[in-house]
Scaffold this active site. Structure first.
Site: not given
Length: 370
Positions: A94, A118, A75, A96, A270, A15
């Site tokens: 993101y 998120e 990511k 996490h 995740d 991505r």
């Protein structure tokens, strides 16, 4: 503002944080966009499309980090990326952080302003930047589970939809939020016998309204979880507490109740996973056995379908990214409490309460920083 988009370096992550269309919008708004060469190739976007959109294509990630005030990714940054960033840089991706103390430490020590997709919420309390990837991962979970149920792939040899005279697979979905709902849709559509568990009675009523007797619903208690997984051929973990470590719904002891060569797909990986036996895997090496139960725990599932995933994610993230670039992070976040909820780190301070609680670190109210 100078906006940068590096190529993702996590294993098999294809991505990209910014599409050529997104770059065009940024340039039209008066911003300079730096894109690392090859960043969009895995999603079907060649460098020439970024150049045609007005972006500057540079050779290395370091050039992107050096030249950008705002970095847009998909990511969480890897250690080498954090080391390449500079103090005060804004990172929009993101994160996490709850199950990842090392990344958290790195961002805090580097003084990065980390805004996590998120944990951003909308006016209704939903998670608009998590939703697109949750939809992808939920739908993928049923496909992945069906694949690994095949005996040649390590599973028990059960066909999801069965055939006349032979019953279909029993699929259990733990959690009926966005991931769970999409997993249920696909699994039921494949003809599986689906049981969905959730702690929200309104959610279970909603499932009953839309699926009727095509699925079974259970209130999620330890007893019901044990009862359901003992009959399951496939269990999909779809439990989320925004920003926090996922709760452990299935313990190692409970795993012994499951059928030999049954399959677990833990989409919650995740955030640490909702199975005690979960550890993150990659698309290159996605599965492992514990107590004769096959576990699939790839931490970037949507990366397997990057064209769909990138476009779906960009549809949701671009309006927020433009606000950051147009207004600066402080004004953009101060004007929107839901956007402010995305602030996880700033100037060495941890500003997301669930992450702070999960990691046992001090929490600073983000409202005090804007």
């Amino acid at each position: 503002m100078n906006v940068g988009c590096p190529k993702e370096i996590k294993v098999n992550e294809n991505r990209v944080g910014l599409t050529p269309g997104g770059a065009r919008s940024m340039v039209a708004a008066g911003h300079k966009v730096l894109v690392q060469a090859g960043a969009g190739v895995g999603s079907g976007f060649p460098d020439a499309e970024y150049a045609a959109a007005g972006a500057v294509v540079v050779k290395t990630a370091q050039e992107v980090f050096d030249g950008s005030e705002l970095v847009i990714k998909v990511k969480e940054p890897q250690a080498v990326e954090i080391s390449a960033m500079h103090v005060g840089q804004v990172l929009f991706t993101y994160l996490h952080l709850a199950p990842d103390p090392e990344q958290t430490k790195g961002l805090l020590e580097k003084g990065i302003t980390g805004i996590a997709y998120e944990t951003i919420t909308d006016a209704a309390g939903r998670l608009p930047l998590l939703t697109p990837m949750s939809e992808v991962a939920g739908r993928m979970a049923a496909h992945v589970g069906a694949f690994y149920l095949q005996a040649g792939n390590g599973g028990s040899g059960v066909l999801m939809g069965g055939v006349p005279g032979v019953p279909p697979a029993n699929v259990v979905v733990l959690g009926a939020g966005t991931v769970g709902l999409n997993a249920i849709k696909v699994a039921a559509g494949m003809g599986a016998r689906v049981t969905a568990l959730d702690k929200s009675l309104p959610t279970l009523r909603y499932l009953d309204d839309i699926f009727g007797n095509r699925i079974d619903t259970l209130w999620s208690s330890e007893h019901h979880v044990e009862e359901a997984i003992a009959k399951a051929d496939l269990v999909i973990g779809a439990v989320l507490v925004p920003g926090a470590h996922a709760p452990r719904i299935v313990t190692r002891k409970m795993l012994s109740l499951m059928k030999p060569r049954s399959v677990v797909v833990d989409v919650a990986v995740d955030q640490g996973g909702c199975f005690e036996t979960t550890h993150a895997t990659t698309h290159a090496d996605p599965v492992y056995l514990v107590d004769n139960v096959l576990h699939y725990a790839v931490a970037n599932m949507p990366g397997a379908v990057p064209r769909t995933s990138t476009i779906a994610l960009a549809n949701a993230t671009l309006p927020y990214a433009l606000k950051l670039a147009n207004q600066g992070w402080k004004k953009a976040l101060a004007a929107d409490k839901g956007f402010l909820a995305g602030l996880n780190t700033h100037d060495g301070k941890l500003t997301c309460a669930p992450v702070a609680e999960s990691l046992g670190l001090p929490f600073v109210d983000p409202a005090s920083l804007v």
